[in-house]
Design a protein around this motif. Sequence first.
Motif, short mmCIF file in Angstrom:
data_model
loop_
_atom_site.label_atom_id
_atom_site.label_comp_id
_atom_site.label_asym_id
_atom_site.label_seq_id
_atom_site.Cartn_x
_atom_site.Cartn_y
_atom_site.Cartn_z
N SER A 29 24.18 -56.99 25.29
CA SER A 29 24.98 -57.51 24.18
C SER A 29 26.03 -56.50 23.75
CB SER A 29 24.08 -57.86 22.98
OG SER A 29 24.77 -58.68 22.06
N SER A 30 26.93 -56.96 22.92
CA SER A 30 27.93 -56.11 22.25
C SER A 30 28.41 -56.90 21.03
CB SER A 30 29.11 -55.78 23.17
OG SER A 30 29.90 -56.93 23.39
N ARG A 32 31.32 -58.17 20.50
CA ARG A 32 32.24 -59.21 20.97
C ARG A 32 33.42 -59.45 20.03
NH1 ARG A 32 27.41 -61.26 21.30
NH2 ARG A 32 26.29 -61.61 23.20
N CYS A 78 35.93 -55.19 23.08
CA CYS A 78 35.18 -56.39 23.49
C CYS A 78 36.13 -57.55 23.76
CB CYS A 78 34.14 -56.77 22.43
SG CYS A 78 32.70 -55.70 22.39
N GLU A 93 33.35 -54.68 27.17
CA GLU A 93 32.20 -54.57 26.27
C GLU A 93 31.47 -53.24 26.40
OE1 GLU A 93 32.76 -57.11 28.36
OE2 GLU A 93 32.89 -58.93 27.15
N CYS A 126 32.38 -50.98 23.70
CA CYS A 126 32.31 -51.60 22.38
C CYS A 126 32.41 -50.53 21.30
CB CYS A 126 31.01 -52.38 22.24
SG CYS A 126 30.79 -53.15 20.61
N HIS A 175 27.51 -50.90 22.28
CA HIS A 175 26.94 -51.95 23.12
C HIS A 175 25.41 -51.86 23.07
CE1 HIS A 175 27.27 -48.46 25.85
NE2 HIS A 175 26.12 -48.90 26.31
N ASP A 212 26.51 -64.65 27.46
CA ASP A 212 27.68 -63.85 27.84
C ASP A 212 27.33 -62.69 28.75
OD1 ASP A 212 29.13 -65.50 26.18
OD2 ASP A 212 29.32 -64.03 24.56
#
Length: 166
Positions: free
Chosen positions: A94-95, A97, A102, A107, A110, A114, A143
Motif C-alpha cells: 500500500s501507499s 496514493r 504516488c 508509490e 511515497c 509506503h 492497486d
Amino acid sequence: MPTTVHAFGAREAGQPLAPVTLERRDVGPHDVRIDILYCGICHSDMNFVDGSFGPLPVSPLVPGHEIVGRVTETGSAVTRHQVGDLVGIGCMASSCRECENCRAGQEQYCLNGHTLVFGSPDPAEPGAHTQGGYSEAIVAPEDFVVRIPDGLDPAAAAPLLCAGIT
C-alpha cells in the motif's frame, strides 16, 4: 469477520520460523483476498528474521513478499480482479496514493511512507502490522496486486515479484 490462517513466522530475531496463526482482516471495498499458492524465499526476508535489519517490528513476524495465489473474494469496488484470477503481490502492499509521488506512479517513493507487505504498520488496520506470504491467505488493496499471465508457471512466477529481480 477476520479470518484465522496458518502461517510460518518468527517470534524473535535470530530464531527459526515456526508455525503460527494470525488474523487476516476483512476484505474492504478496494481489497482482494488471495489464497496463497506459492511464495518465494528472498534473502531480504531472512535478513528481517535473523535480525540483520534490527529487531523484529512485530512478533510474530510472517515474512514473504514474492506471493502468487488465486483471488477468492473481491471488495464491492474492485475493478481489476475477479474471483479465480491468478495474481501476485511483491514487496509493497500500500501507499497513500495521494502525494505527488504516488500520483506520478512512484508509490515506492511515497512521501507519506509506503507499506511493505510484511512488518509495516497497516493503514487498513490501525495498531496492526502487515504480515507476509508465508501463510495460507492474504488481503491486499487491488492497486498492489498484479495479474499473472496465462501460461506462466505460478511457482516460477513468484520469485519474479521480488524488487531485486529488476
